[in-house]
Design an enzyme around this catalytic site. Structure first.
Site, PDB file in Angstrom:
ATOM      1  N   ASP A 175      -2.413   8.997   8.150  1.00 42.33           N
ATOM      2  CA  ASP A 175      -1.591   7.964   7.510  1.00 42.33           C
ATOM      3  C   ASP A 175      -0.201   8.478   7.180  1.00 42.33           C
ATOM      4  O   ASP A 175       0.743   7.693   7.018  1.00 42.33           O
ATOM      5  CB  ASP A 175      -2.278   7.461   6.238  1.00 42.33           C
ATOM      6  N   ASN A 206      -5.192  11.461   5.463  1.00 44.68           N
ATOM      7  CA  ASN A 206      -6.028  10.507   6.211  1.00 44.68           C
ATOM      8  C   ASN A 206      -7.166  10.061   5.294  1.00 44.68           C
ATOM      9  O   ASN A 206      -7.245  10.480   4.133  1.00 44.68           O
ATOM     10  CB  ASN A 206      -6.559  11.153   7.499  1.00 44.68           C
ATOM     11  N   ARG A 256       0.871  -1.194   0.000  1.00 44.93           N
ATOM     12  CA  ARG A 256       0.000   0.000   0.000  1.00 44.93           C
ATOM     13  C   ARG A 256       0.904   1.240   0.000  1.00 44.93           C
ATOM     14  O   ARG A 256       1.960   1.222   0.648  1.00 44.93           O
ATOM     15  CB  ARG A 256      -0.942   0.035   1.223  1.00 44.93           C
ATOM     16  N   GLN A 303     -15.385   1.787   7.159  1.00 42.83           N
ATOM     17  CA  GLN A 303     -14.615   1.459   8.368  1.00 42.83           C
ATOM     18  C   GLN A 303     -15.281   2.038   9.619  1.00 42.83           C
ATOM     19  O   GLN A 303     -15.179   1.473  10.703  1.00 42.83           O
ATOM     20  CB  GLN A 303     -13.185   2.008   8.258  1.00 42.83           C
TER      21      GLN A 303
HETATM   22  O1  MRU Z   1      -7.718   2.550   4.304  1.00 44.83           O
HETATM   23  P1  MRU Z   1      -7.511   2.372   5.787  1.00 44.83           P
HETATM   24  O2  MRU Z   1      -8.670   1.760   6.482  1.00 44.83           O
HETATM   25  O3  MRU Z   1      -6.199   1.687   6.077  1.00 44.83           O
HETATM   26  O4  MRU Z   1      -7.377   3.862   6.315  1.00 44.83           O
HETATM   27  C1  MRU Z   1      -7.128   4.077   7.676  1.00 44.83           C
HETATM   28  C2  MRU Z   1      -7.167   5.503   8.050  1.00 44.83           C
HETATM   29  O5  MRU Z   1      -7.341   6.380   7.241  1.00 44.83           O
HETATM   30  C3  MRU Z   1      -6.908   5.816   9.488  1.00 44.83           C
HETATM   31  O6  MRU Z   1      -7.583   6.978   9.860  1.00 44.83           O
HETATM   32  C4  MRU Z   1      -5.399   6.029   9.687  1.00 44.83           C
HETATM   33  O7  MRU Z   1      -4.680   4.932   9.197  1.00 44.83           O
HETATM   34  C5  MRU Z   1      -5.057   6.241  11.099  1.00 44.83           C
HETATM   35  S1  MRU Z   1      -5.279   4.726  12.006  1.00 44.83           S
HETATM   36  C6  MRU Z   1      -4.766   4.898  13.578  1.00 44.83           C
END
Ligand code: MRU
Length: 321
Positions: A220, A230, A80, A179
């Site tokens: 992120d 994010n 990713r 999510q």
């Molecule tokens: O695509 P994802 O579900 O991996 O995205 C996660 C997020 O955007 C979270 O807000 C981020 O990783 C912070 S997690 C502590």
């Protein structure tokens, strides 16, 4: 019992499959680094710190199975693109003086334990910004599932709740992968934290109606000027919060900072499969032929963020880390 997204069990990485929560609590048994790559790509594990921890254990499986460290590192790195925690963890393992299973496993365990400790410190630092009686808006899942435990933005909520503060959460659904609706709601219920789930589009009118006291999101990747990537939709929430005079906070550990990048314009944004939007639970909902643009993240400019909460303390604008 505290929630863990993965557990190292003898020679196997046991992983809670987040693709099927909350309907099923299925534990995957990963025995190779390629299985970890696949779990990250398909989002059986997701959330910036959690994919870093998973990649570290993926490196341990690679060392155990006699794979080369460069090759395993490259395959895990390609899983990713946006969350820098992934590369941070892989680089940390790659820079160990020796490439043997015991050393790599012990470093992976350290990465996991340090993440949990950082999240408790983030929770402590952030909870002091939360007042009694607040309604907190959050997005995506930043809880135990997204980390080694406790959570980042969720960790702040978690600690404020543990402190006995009377708080209430509005959790954005977080289309397309939901999510918020599937995972954050599941965690909030388990922790006994009062909440309502809302559709992403409900945030604006709720702010206007005075129903939101602050917004807290995770990150992120955070650039040197405070720009923070994010989950897609976070930027909209920051613009809305500014318009309505509501504080907007980001909570993240130091492993989420990428100070080599001067600004968020340089953060690579993952473009995910069209089917995430055109299908729900495998059933097509968009007409055949619909073209889709599906960025998984957006960047909130640092000047829209009132505070960045880390394990080392709380930073305010203008950001200098
Ligand atoms: O695509 P994802 O579900 O991996 O995205 C996660 C997020 O955007 C979270 O807000 C981020 O990783 C912070 S997690 C502590």
């Amino acid at each position: 019992m505290s929630i863990k997204p993965m557990i190292w069990d003898d020679s196997v990485l046991r992983m809670l499959d987040q693709r099927v929560l909350p309907a099923k609590e299925t534990w995957l048994e990963l025995k190779t680094s390629d299985e970890v790559v696949n779990a990250i790509k398909t989002m059986a594990v997701r959330g910036a710190p959690a994919i870093g921890v998973a990649a570290a254990y993926g490196m341990a499986l690679a060392a155990k199975n006699g794979e080369g460290r460069e090759d395993a590192g490259a395959r895990l790195t390609a899983s990713r693109p946006t969350a820098v925690n992934l590369f941070w963890a892989i680089d940390r393992i790659k820079s160990l003086p020796t490439w043997n299973f015991d050393a790599v496993l012990s470093e992976a365990r350290a990465i996991e334990e340090e993440d949990l400790a950082m999240n408790h410190a983030i929770g402590r630092n952030g909870a002091d910004l939360i007042s009694e009686g607040w309604n907190i808006l959050t997005v995506c899942n930043t809880g135990s599932l997204a980390t080694a435990g406790h959570g980042t933005a969720f960790g702040v909520i978690h600690t404020a709740h543990d402190d006995g503060k009377r708080i209430h959460v509005y959790s954005c659904e977080t289309r397309p992968r939901q999510q918020g609706l599937r995972l954050t709601a599941w965690e909030l219920l388990r922790e006994g934290i009062p909440f309502h789930s809302i559709a992403d589009g409900a945030a604006a009118s709720m702010m206007r109606a005075g129903k939101i006291d602050c917004v807290i999101a995770g990150a992120d990747r955070i650039a040197a000027n405070g720009d923070s990537a994010n989950k897609i939709g976070t930027y909209s929430l920051a613009v809305l919060a500014k318009h309505h005079g509501i504080p907007f906070f980001i909570a993240a550990p130091s492993s989420t900072f990428d100070l080599r990048l001067a600004s968020g314009d340089l953060i690579p944004i993952e473009d995910r499969d069209a089917a995430e939007l055109t299908h729900i639970e495998g059933v097509r909902v968009a007409p055949e032929g619909t073209q889709v643009f599906n960025p998984a993240f957006d960047v909130t400019p640092g000047d829209l963020i009132d505070a960045i909460i880390t394990e080392n303390g709380v930073y305010h604008r203008p950001y200098a880390f």
